[in-house]
Design a protein around this motif. Structure first.
Motif, mmCIF file in Angstrom:
data_model
loop_
_atom_site.group_PDB
_atom_site.id
_atom_site.type_symbol
_atom_site.label_atom_id
_atom_site.label_comp_id
_atom_site.label_asym_id
_atom_site.label_seq_id
_atom_site.Cartn_x
_atom_site.Cartn_y
_atom_site.Cartn_z
ATOM 1 N N SER A 3 0.837 -1.193 0.000
ATOM 2 C CA SER A 3 0.000 0.000 0.000
ATOM 3 C C SER A 3 0.871 1.242 0.000
ATOM 4 N N ILE A 4 0.324 2.311 -0.485
ATOM 5 C CA ILE A 4 0.973 3.622 -0.480
ATOM 6 C C ILE A 4 -0.104 4.642 -0.135
ATOM 7 N N PHE A 5 0.259 5.609 0.702
ATOM 8 C CA PHE A 5 -0.766 6.548 1.172
ATOM 9 C C PHE A 5 -0.118 7.898 1.437
ATOM 10 N N SER A 6 -0.940 8.931 1.431
ATOM 11 C CA SER A 6 -0.510 10.289 1.731
ATOM 12 C C SER A 6 -1.744 11.078 2.116
ATOM 13 N N GLY A 7 -1.509 12.376 2.504
ATOM 14 C CA GLY A 7 -2.644 13.175 2.906
ATOM 15 C C GLY A 7 -2.302 14.644 2.996
ATOM 16 N N TYR A 8 -3.311 15.431 3.255
ATOM 17 C CA TYR A 8 -3.176 16.877 3.376
ATOM 18 C C TYR A 8 -4.091 17.346 4.491
ATOM 19 N N SER A 9 -3.577 18.338 5.277
ATOM 20 C CA SER A 9 -4.372 18.964 6.333
ATOM 21 C C SER A 9 -4.115 20.462 6.306
ATOM 22 N N SER A 10 -5.203 21.243 6.353
ATOM 23 C CA SER A 10 -5.046 22.698 6.335
ATOM 24 C C SER A 10 -4.454 23.224 7.633
ATOM 25 N N ALA A 11 -4.378 22.395 8.687
ATOM 26 C CA ALA A 11 -3.808 22.836 9.965
ATOM 27 C C ALA A 11 -2.288 22.772 9.976
ATOM 28 N N ARG A 12 -1.719 22.114 9.027
ATOM 29 C CA ARG A 12 -0.260 22.005 8.985
ATOM 30 C C ARG A 12 0.336 23.347 8.577
ATOM 31 N N ILE A 13 1.432 23.741 9.248
ATOM 32 C CA ILE A 13 2.102 25.012 8.952
ATOM 33 C C ILE A 13 3.537 24.746 8.551
ATOM 34 N N ALA A 14 4.154 25.754 7.879
ATOM 35 C CA ALA A 14 5.540 25.662 7.438
ATOM 36 C C ALA A 14 6.237 26.997 7.711
ATOM 37 N N ARG A 15 7.538 26.991 8.036
ATOM 38 C CA ARG A 15 8.353 28.187 8.299
ATOM 39 C C ARG A 15 9.128 28.525 7.036
ATOM 40 N N LYS A 16 9.015 29.828 6.603
ATOM 41 C CA LYS A 16 9.646 30.276 5.376
ATOM 42 C C LYS A 16 10.544 31.477 5.687
ATOM 43 N N LEU A 17 11.809 31.482 5.171
ATOM 44 C CA LEU A 17 12.748 32.606 5.384
ATOM 45 C C LEU A 17 12.194 33.877 4.769
ATOM 46 N N THR A 18 12.358 35.002 5.555
ATOM 47 C CA THR A 18 11.867 36.295 5.056
ATOM 48 C C THR A 18 12.953 37.054 4.293
ATOM 49 N N GLY A 19 14.231 36.672 4.451
ATOM 50 C CA GLY A 19 15.335 37.333 3.742
ATOM 51 C C GLY A 19 16.170 38.232 4.651
ATOM 52 N N ASP A 20 15.685 38.651 5.809
ATOM 53 C CA ASP A 20 16.495 39.455 6.742
ATOM 54 C C ASP A 20 16.762 38.611 7.984
ATOM 55 N N SER A 21 17.555 39.206 8.926
ATOM 56 C CA SER A 21 17.953 38.460 10.126
ATOM 57 C C SER A 21 18.026 39.421 11.322
ATOM 58 N N THR A 22 18.219 38.882 12.489
ATOM 59 C CA THR A 22 18.325 39.655 13.719
ATOM 60 C C THR A 22 19.392 39.024 14.599
ATOM 61 N N ILE A 23 19.995 39.895 15.505
ATOM 62 C CA ILE A 23 21.046 39.413 16.423
ATOM 63 C C ILE A 23 20.381 39.025 17.733
ATOM 64 N N VAL A 24 20.656 37.880 18.137
ATOM 65 C CA VAL A 24 20.086 37.358 19.384
ATOM 66 C C VAL A 24 21.218 37.276 20.401
ATOM 67 N N PRO A 25 21.099 37.948 21.608
ATOM 68 C CA PRO A 25 22.151 37.858 22.634
ATOM 69 C C PRO A 25 22.419 36.423 22.997
ATOM 70 N N ALA A 26 23.745 36.113 23.084
ATOM 71 C CA ALA A 26 24.130 34.745 23.402
ATOM 72 C C ALA A 26 24.912 34.654 24.712
ATOM 73 N N GLY A 27 25.306 35.840 25.346
ATOM 74 C CA GLY A 27 26.044 35.788 26.615
ATOM 75 C C GLY A 27 26.980 36.992 26.780
ATOM 76 N N PHE A 28 27.675 37.050 27.922
ATOM 77 C CA PHE A 28 28.618 38.133 28.210
ATOM 78 C C PHE A 28 29.957 37.844 27.579
ATOM 79 N N ILE A 29 30.814 38.990 27.499
ATOM 80 C CA ILE A 29 32.169 38.861 26.959
ATOM 81 C C ILE A 29 33.131 39.004 28.132
ATOM 82 N N TYR A 30 34.090 38.062 28.216
ATOM 83 C CA TYR A 30 35.074 38.048 29.319
ATOM 84 C C TYR A 30 36.472 38.281 28.769
#
Length: 513
Positions: free
Chosen positions: A319-346
């Motif tokens: 057997s082979i099977f597949s499906g579709y659901s409108s509740a499924r979501i996907a993440r798509k790159l917008t083309g820009d970025s942001t800096i996220v703090p990662a810690g202090f500098i020593y």
């Protein structure tokens, strides 16, 4: 016609009905094919011949146009369809399905199986296939059983044709008998009219009394009544033949047959009294016997099919099977970025690491946009495949398998009894046909001697009557006795011909006149 003489029409119709039950055959083609022959196509009604009909033309036309024969042909086509389906059951099965649904309120996502509270649309697609690897040889035995049933149905067509051919032959001979009786009675009327003319001359000459003339006229009226009776019987025989041919009733008036030159029973070969040899020939050629034997073998195959339920069943599936659901979501790159703090500098010093004030380490993280996943990508990403082997071992199923086997065993015994009964009826019918033919031949010989004796007595009576030495009553008695004897001889002749043809059927001879 003497009313004490039983018309052969009535006897012939009763005999024909009894013989039809025995399944007489026109031809006996050899059945020696390993594979069943193709079913005869449903015959297209052919045009009726013009002019007088021969027996062969009547038989051929009836076989092509009779509804019972065509019904047997359709039954054979049904058996062929059943056989074809049983052969195709060896192929794998494959099915595809698709569905679409709308879900409202709290529901379970058909793909993630998570509870959610939103309106969604879902699609499911699947394709399955299955192959029967082993099922207790039931498929193979079913094919063999259906092959035997199909061959038996072809023999049923032959049997229907044989029965119809005998019916047509019987009606054809009855019509010939009617025609000959009409001719015989017409000759007697001509003779009676001539006798009246002679009596009138003798009366005028004063040689005979007037009562002789009255007796002669009474005899003419009797002969005319006999002629009407014979004509009615002939017309009824013609109608029966027209009905057997499935012709329109309007054809009965102008329907005519070829009158062959039929030899008298005295000129026929001696009847073959070896009934055992006739039976051996008949049981190897008559379609009803061969069909009964095939149905015994079919019942035996049905028993093997029932016993196959005792065995395990093994199938392979994919057997082979597949499906579709409108509740499924996907993440798509917008083309820009942001800096996220990662810690202090020593800063490293001899005393150890020291935090640098107001300075932090950061990670450049791209930005994503949350969107509903597309239909095509979901069908591709949700694609699943499955291979499986399924083994079903019967352990307890309410004794259904055992009961079915017992029924099949009884079915085999019933088929064997029907085959034995068919052979018994065939043997008895051959014996009866021989006895009837021999009796008809003897009766004809006796009637012939009676006609010869009564003809001599009639000629003497006629001479005495014309000379006034015999009254009209005694003369009419002599003439009626001769008339009855001649009618009996004609009836015995055609009865012998019919009985002889019936016996020839069982000896494998064609139906000809």
């Amino acid at each position: 016609m003497n009313p004490s003489v039983t018309p052969w029409y009535s006897c012939g119709r009763l005999a024909a009905g009894a013989l039809l039950l025995a399944g007489l055959g026109l031809s006996t083609p050899t059945w020696a094919q390993n594979r069943p022959a193709a079913p005869p196509a449903a015959a297209v009604p052919q045009a009726a011949p013009t002019g007088p009909w021969t027996l062969q033309q009547a038989v051929d036309y009836a076989v092509q146009n009779n509804l019972q024969v065509r019904q047997s042909q359709l039954q054979a086509e049904l058996s062929e369809a059943t056989l074809r389906q049983s052969r195709l059951s060896q192929l794998p099965t494959a099915n595809a399905s698709a569905s679409q649904s709308w879900n409202y309120g709290t529901n379970v996502d058909p793909l993630t199986f998570q509870f959610q509270n939103q309106t969604t649309r879902a699609n499911n697609f699947s394709a399955t296939g299955q192959l029967n690897i082993f099922s207790g040889f039931q498929v193979r035995n079913s094919i063999k059983r259906n092959t035997l049933d199909y061959e038996a149905s072809l023999l049923d067509i032959e049997q229907a044709r044989n029965d119809l051919s005998l019916t047509v032959a019987s009606a054809y001979l009855q019509l010939l008998l009617g025609e000959e009786l009409v001719r015989s009675n017409q000759l007697r009327i001509n003779s009676a009219q001539q006798q009246i003319e002679r009596t009138q001359k003798l009366l005028r000459a004063g040689s005979v009394p007037e009562s002789n003339l009255a007796d002669a006229r009474a005899q003419l009226a009797t002969d005319e009544l006999n002629l009407v009776t014979a004509q009615n019987q002939r017309d009824l025989a013609r109608l029966q033949l027209v009905q057997a041919l499935n012709l329109e009733a309007a054809r009965a008036n102008d329907f005519a047959v070829v009158v062959p030159n039929l030899p008298d029973p005295d000129d026929q070969p001696v009847l073959d009294g070896d009934l055992a040899a006739t039976f051996e020939t008949a049981q190897s050629t008559q379609p009803q016997v061969r069909a009964a034997d095939l149905r015994v073998r079919s019942a035996q195959r049905s028993e093997e099919v029932s016993r196959g339920a005792y065995y395990p069943r093994l199938t392979f599936g994919a057997s082979i099977f597949s499906g579709y659901s409108s509740a499924r979501i996907a993440r798509k790159l917008t083309g820009d970025s942001t800096i996220v703090p990662a810690g202090f500098i020593y800063q490293l010093t001899p005393a150890g690491p020291i935090q640098i004030p107001n300075q932090f380490a950061g990670i450049l993280q791209p930005r994503f946009e949350t969107l509903s996943e597309g239909f095509g990508s979901q069908v591709k990403n949700n694609l699943g495949k499955q291979l499986s082997f399924n083994l079903n071992i019967p352990i307890l199923n309410g004794w259904q398998a055992r009961t079915n086997v017992q029924r099949s065993v009884i079915g085999v015994k019933q088929a064997e009894l029907r085959a034995a009964q068919t052979r018994l009826q065939l043997r008895q019918t051959i014996q009866q046909a021989y006895a009837d033919a021999l009796a008809a031949q003897r009766r004809y010989a006796a009637n012939k001697r009676q006609v010869e004796a009564l003809a001599t007595a009639y000629r003497n009576a006629e001479i005495r009557f014309n000379n006034g030495l015999m009254n009209g009553t005694d003369f009419n008695i002599a003439k009626n006795n001769l008339t009855a004897a001649e009618s009996g001889m004609i009836q015995a002749k055609y009865e012998f011909i019919f009985r002889r043809k019936v016996l020839d059927f069982y000896q494998g001879k064609p139906l000809t006149l």
